[in-house]
Design an enzyme around this catalytic site. Structure first.
Site, PDB file in Angstrom:
ATOM      1  N   LYS A 261      -7.121   5.294  -0.645  1.00  0.00           N
ATOM      2  CA  LYS A 261      -6.071   6.528  -1.484  1.00  0.00           C
ATOM      3  C   LYS A 261      -6.630   7.314  -2.416  1.00  0.00           C
ATOM      4  O   LYS A 261      -7.531   7.624  -2.695  1.00  0.00           O
ATOM      5  CB  LYS A 261      -4.759   6.765  -0.987  1.00  0.00           C
ATOM      6  CG  LYS A 261      -4.170   5.857   0.316  1.00  0.00           C
ATOM      7  CD  LYS A 261      -2.949   5.480   0.011  1.00  0.00           C
ATOM      8  CE  LYS A 261      -2.338   5.133   1.987  1.00  0.00           C
ATOM      9  NZ  LYS A 261      -2.045   3.921   2.075  1.00  0.00           N
TER      10      LYS A 261
ATOM     11  N   SER B 251       6.087   5.786   0.827  1.00  0.00           N
ATOM     12  CA  SER B 251       4.854   6.381   1.325  1.00  0.00           C
ATOM     13  C   SER B 251       4.665   7.206   2.287  1.00  0.00           C
ATOM     14  O   SER B 251       4.295   8.267   2.524  1.00  0.00           O
ATOM     15  CB  SER B 251       4.191   5.331   2.325  1.00  0.00           C
ATOM     16  OG  SER B 251       4.810   4.894   2.666  1.00  0.00           O
TER      17      SER B 251
ATOM     18  N   HIS C 203       0.309   4.243  -3.419  1.00  0.00           N
ATOM     19  CA  HIS C 203       0.040   5.373  -3.566  1.00  0.00           C
ATOM     20  C   HIS C 203       0.637   6.137  -5.501  1.00  0.00           C
ATOM     21  O   HIS C 203       1.057   7.643  -5.575  1.00  0.00           O
ATOM     22  CB  HIS C 203       1.453   6.133  -2.980  1.00  0.00           C
ATOM     23  CG  HIS C 203       0.655   6.414  -1.047  1.00  0.00           C
ATOM     24  ND1 HIS C 203       0.812   7.112  -0.473  1.00  0.00           N
ATOM     25  CD2 HIS C 203       1.438   5.151  -0.340  1.00  0.00           C
ATOM     26  CE1 HIS C 203       0.146   6.295   0.968  1.00  0.00           C
ATOM     27  NE2 HIS C 203       1.325   5.640   0.670  1.00  0.00           N
TER      28      HIS C 203
HETATM   29  C1  LIG Z   1      -1.566   2.433   3.797  1.00  0.00           C
HETATM   30  C2  LIG Z   1      -0.675   1.508   2.958  1.00  0.00           C
HETATM   31  C3  LIG Z   1      -1.233   0.563   2.743  1.00  0.00           C
HETATM   32  C4  LIG Z   1      -2.552  -0.076   4.258  1.00  0.00           C
HETATM   33  O1  LIG Z   1      -3.668   0.314   2.886  1.00  0.00           O
HETATM   34  P1  LIG Z   1      -4.608  -0.002   3.665  1.00  0.00           P
HETATM   35  O2  LIG Z   1      -5.605   0.106   3.049  1.00  0.00           O
HETATM   36  O3  LIG Z   1      -4.890   1.322   4.140  1.00  0.00           O
HETATM   37  O4  LIG Z   1      -4.953  -1.006   4.823  1.00  0.00           O
HETATM   38  C5  LIG Z   1      -0.419  -0.700   2.491  1.00  0.00           C
HETATM   39  N1  LIG Z   1       0.241  -0.073   1.899  1.00  0.00           N
HETATM   40  C6  LIG Z   1       0.952   0.496   1.548  1.00  0.00           C
HETATM   41  C7  LIG Z   1       2.650   1.357   1.234  1.00  0.00           C
HETATM   42  C8  LIG Z   1       0.668   2.363   2.203  1.00  0.00           C
HETATM   43  O5  LIG Z   1       0.714   3.103   1.645  1.00  0.00           O
END
Ligand SMILES: *Cc1c(COP(=O)(O)O)cnc(C)c1O
Length: 395
Positions: A242, A182, A210
């Site tokens: 995302k 990330s 991602h």
């Molecule tokens: C954003 C993210 C999460 C958390 O997801 P949310 O739905 O925002 O709680 C988990 N793992 C990774 C790699 C992320 O980038």
């Protein structure tokens, strides 16, 4: 340090954090997520969201969301195991299982909760968990919370993982990695990790927050891009906040995995289901993810343009082919100053500092969306050039 009105040392700790340029503050947003966002009444060109495909404010999603709210109201009103599991949640689970090529999928309210609940449901003190050093915080927390023996391997280092696995005599072994990292944007060496896991009877879990939507055939993610099966990656996790532009997360895998999570994942059992309208909108978003190849093609072109431009200007861009394109600037103070200098030019890029990234590896985390265009990237490059000159001159 003595701070007036201190509450058992908290204010002093906060002051110290400020001094180290590590203090976090929020901006109040007054517009939908998009290439242009309004912050404190001022318009910015934004390069920091995770809305990679530009779906968060898509009219089709909004229409579906409103219709479903008319039908099903706003709140789910109960947990999934009571009577909060709507027909939309169920349909979305089936669609996500089909999309990822897994037997089944299970929705969670957030990605953070999906990770905590899944790892704790699978492991306890008899087991061991192996994590990439720079895994997302929710994965590291999940490993710690589970009570399993906790091991970290060097970033993307399959040999290091294999040697740790070989030394383990634990009952179950779970290897966990981000699919796309990330804060760095690079893709995990999934085929190597899968091989190392299989050789020692360990399971592999991939968090593709991602990767989903952005890479792989029709946006099926990093696991699909490496053509790894459910046997090779038995636990696949994805988020919907995302590239999908909505909210929530899911875990996909075998019948036995999903049934185990329904029984034992505490962050699934003991929480209210997400609003049904979110699931309904996500079904529309999934359709866009699958059919809109142009969004991924657009991203690829923007990424190429940015990398070329940035390297011509002499910046240290990280090795990344994904919409996450960080520029390493080392010191937190410098990262903040650069971010501030960009802001003065109407451009929003967040400074990412420790402990989110390792000490001395502060960065500007630039991200792209399919809604950006060539002109936007040129604006960013020009603003970066100004910002670096200004900040480094004052150094
Ligand atoms: C954003 C993210 C999460 C958390 O997801 P949310 O739905 O925002 O709680 C988990 N793992 C990774 C790699 C992320 O980038």
């Amino acid at each position: 340090m003595d701070v007036p009105g201190d509450f058992d040392g908290l204010a002093a700790e906060l002051a110290e954090r400020k001094k180290q340029h590590l203090y976090r503050a929020r901006s109040v947003v007054g517009s939908p997520q998009g290439v242009e966002t309004i912050i404190n009444g001022q318009k910015f060109l934004c390069f920091c969201s995770n809305d990679y495909l530009g779906l968060a404010n898509h009219p089709d999603l909004i229409t579906r969301f409103k219709q479903a709210a008319d039908e099903y109201g706003v709140g789910a009103g109960a947990a999934h195991l009571i009577n909060g599991h709507s027909h939309y949640h169920h349909e979305l689970e089936e669609a996500l299982a089909d999309f990822t090529g897994r037997d089944r999928a299970l929705l969670f309210s957030t990605g953070y909760m999906a990770n905590l609940g899944t790892v704790s449901a699978l492991l306890d003190r008899k087991d061991a968990v192996f994590e990439d050093r720079i895994n997302h915080a929710s994965l590291l927390d999940a490993g710690l919370l589970s009570g399993a023996r906790f091991r970290r391997y060097r970033h993307a280092d399959v040999d290091n993982l294999a040697s740790l696995l070989a030394k383990s005599a634990n009952r179950r072994k779970l290897v966990i990695t981000d699919g796309v990292f990330s804060m760095d944007g690079d893709i995990a060496p999934l085929p190597g990790l899968a091989k190392a896991a299989a050789a020692t009877g360990a399971w592999l879990m991939v968090d593709d927050a991602h990767g989903l939507g952005c890479i792989g055939n029709k946006g099926r993610g990093s696991v699909d891009a490496c053509q790894l099966s459910q046997t090779q990656v038995p636990v696949l996790m994805g988020t919907l906040g995302k590239a999908f532009g909505t909210a929530g997360a899911f875990v996909a895998g075998s019948e036995a995995l999903i049934e185990t999570l329904i029984q034992h994942a505490r962050t699934y059992v003991y929480t209210t289901a997400t609003p049904p309208a979110i699931a309904a909108a996500t079904l529309v978003s999934l359709k866009r993810v699958k059919t809109d190849d142009w969004r991924r093609e657009k991203l690829a072109a923007l990424i190429k343009q940015f990398r070329q431009g940035a390297s011509e200007l002499g910046y240290k861009v990280m090795e990344s082919s994904t919409p996450i394109q960080p520029i390493i600037v080392n010191k937190s103070e410098r990262a903040l100053a650069l971010s501030e200098a960009l802001k003065k030019q109407g451009i929003l890029v967040t400074a990412i500092r420790p402990p989110t990234v390792p000490e001395g590896a502060a960065r500007l985390r630039v991200t792209f969306s399919a809604n950006h265009n060539e002109q936007h990237v040129n604006q960013l490059l020009e603003a970066l050039d100004n910002a670096f000159r200004q900040v480094d001159r004052n150094d």
